[in-house]
Scaffold this motif. Structure first.
Motif, PDB file in Angstrom:
ATOM      1  N   ARG A  81     -24.454  29.614  -2.670  1.00  0.00           N
ATOM      2  CA  ARG A  81     -25.640  29.481  -2.674  1.00  0.00           C
ATOM      3  C   ARG A  81     -26.287  27.873  -2.824  1.00  0.00           C
ATOM      4  N   ILE A  82     -25.383  26.969  -3.297  1.00  0.00           N
ATOM      5  CA  ILE A  82     -25.811  25.672  -3.316  1.00  0.00           C
ATOM      6  C   ILE A  82     -26.130  25.232  -2.094  1.00  0.00           C
ATOM      7  N   HIS A  83     -25.433  25.483  -1.132  1.00  0.00           N
ATOM      8  CA  HIS A  83     -25.853  24.871   0.212  1.00  0.00           C
ATOM      9  C   HIS A  83     -26.459  26.045   0.939  1.00  0.00           C
ATOM     10  N   LYS A  84     -27.721  25.417   1.774  1.00  0.00           N
ATOM     11  CA  LYS A  84     -28.546  26.482   2.356  1.00  0.00           C
ATOM     12  C   LYS A  84     -28.469  25.877   4.020  1.00  0.00           C
ATOM     13  N   ASP A  85     -28.323  27.235   4.661  1.00  0.00           N
ATOM     14  CA  ASP A  85     -28.381  27.060   6.097  1.00  0.00           C
ATOM     15  C   ASP A  85     -29.766  26.680   6.669  1.00  0.00           C
ATOM     16  N   GLU A  86     -29.874  26.440   8.021  1.00  0.00           N
ATOM     17  CA  GLU A  86     -31.186  26.262   8.588  1.00  0.00           C
ATOM     18  C   GLU A  86     -32.171  27.244   8.433  1.00  0.00           C
ATOM     19  N   VAL A  87     -31.804  28.540   8.456  1.00  0.00           N
ATOM     20  CA  VAL A  87     -32.745  29.567   8.160  1.00  0.00           C
ATOM     21  C   VAL A  87     -33.341  29.549   6.732  1.00  0.00           C
ATOM     22  N   GLU A  88     -32.355  29.185   5.733  1.00  0.00           N
ATOM     23  CA  GLU A  88     -33.160  29.241   4.476  1.00  0.00           C
ATOM     24  C   GLU A  88     -33.914  27.988   4.116  1.00  0.00           C
ATOM     25  N   ILE A  89     -33.350  26.849   4.778  1.00  0.00           N
ATOM     26  CA  ILE A  89     -34.240  25.756   4.529  1.00  0.00           C
ATOM     27  C   ILE A  89     -35.576  25.726   5.189  1.00  0.00           C
ATOM     28  N   GLU A  90     -35.609  26.345   6.285  1.00  0.00           N
ATOM     29  CA  GLU A  90     -36.823  26.704   6.798  1.00  0.00           C
ATOM     30  C   GLU A  90     -37.764  27.844   6.115  1.00  0.00           C
ATOM     31  N   SER A  91     -37.314  28.556   5.201  1.00  0.00           N
ATOM     32  CA  SER A  91     -37.906  29.522   4.319  1.00  0.00           C
ATOM     33  C   SER A  91     -38.356  28.699   3.141  1.00  0.00           C
ATOM     34  N   ILE A  92     -37.764  27.689   2.688  1.00  0.00           N
ATOM     35  CA  ILE A  92     -38.166  26.664   1.681  1.00  0.00           C
ATOM     36  C   ILE A  92     -39.473  25.755   2.127  1.00  0.00           C
ATOM     37  N   ARG A  93     -39.395  25.529   3.195  1.00  0.00           N
ATOM     38  CA  ARG A  93     -40.210  24.759   3.972  1.00  0.00           C
ATOM     39  C   ARG A  93     -41.473  25.646   4.094  1.00  0.00           C
ATOM     40  N   GLN A  94     -41.565  26.668   4.494  1.00  0.00           N
ATOM     41  CA  GLN A  94     -42.647  27.493   4.655  1.00  0.00           C
ATOM     42  C   GLN A  94     -43.113  27.811   3.399  1.00  0.00           C
TER      43      GLN A  94
END
Length: 231
Positions: A1-14
């Motif tokens: 969980r400490i490393h986010k993939d691109e999909v997860e990062i995009e969710s945080i960005r949103q």
């Protein structure tokens, strides 16, 4: 969980974009005479209107005047007054992932020392974010932010760690604190949130959400960091 993939990062960005939109919609309501609790309620409504999932990461912190010197204040019936510092700490949730942002405002003209600490915290925030890069220890990010505040003579008033991980929860690894030897690597997402809190007078915190990239860092939060004077 400490490393986010691109999909997860995009969710945080949103989640960041939703939170920032909600604050912009709330700013016109901020004025002398409004109660902290009323302002927190308005911000909560705007978070939902902007698209946050109803399970907010935490209840918004709205702390004015002497209350802003308490890092973990909860909104009260205190009404904002001219000369107050106002800390707003809030976040949204998108696809389960959260944002966590803080900005500080002034209600009318404020004491010069309060203006000074706002400028110092902005510099500390800049220094902390600039220190983020793959291969750097978490503790060095804390050090970069803390040294700015220490050098200005306010070190004793920076009373918490510089940051914490964000993802599915509002507080998860990595810890951005003194002595933390964990090495930053791409995909880690966390806050950088230095602060200065002068007891019984007022406080300033500026908090951004950052992600470690292959070459450095990106701040997902983009709202202005300099002290804005409101009515």
């Amino acid at each position: 969980r400490i490393h986010k993939d691109e999909v997860e990062i995009e969710s945080i960005r949103q989640a960041v974009m939703i939170a920032e939109k909600a604050l912009r919609q709330t700013l016109p309501k901020i004025r002398s005479g409004i109660a902290e609790r009323e302002l927190a309620a308005e911000l909560t409504i705007q978070l939902l209107k902007a698209g946050s999932e109803p399970d907010l990461p935490f209840n918004p912190i709205v702390a004015s005047g002497p209350n802003s010197a308490l890092p973990h204040a909860t909104p009260t019936d205190r009404q904002l007054e001219t000369g107050d510092l106002l800390i707003i700490d809030w976040g949204a949730r998108h696809n389960g992932y959260i944002s966590d942002i803080t900005r500080t405002f002034a209600i009318g003209e404020i004491d010069p020392e309060l203006m000074q600490i706002a400028e110092i915290v902005a510099l500390a925030n800049d220094s902390g974010r600039e220190a983020v890069s793959p291969g750097t220890a978490c503790g060095l990010v804390d050090k970069a932010a803390r040294e700015v505040i220490d050098a200005a003579g306010f070190g004793e008033y920076f009373v918490h760690r510089t940051g914490h991980g964000i993802g599915l929860e509002a507080h998860e690894p990595p810890n951005i604190r003194a002595g933390e030897e964990l090495i930053l690597t791409p995909g880690m997402t966390f806050t950088v949130e230095p602060g200065i809190y002068l007891p019984n007078r007022g406080g300033v915190r500026i908090e951004d959400d950052v992600v470690v990239t292959q070459s450095g860092a990106e701040s997902l939060s983009t709202l202005p960091r300099q002290l804005e004077i409101l009515g």
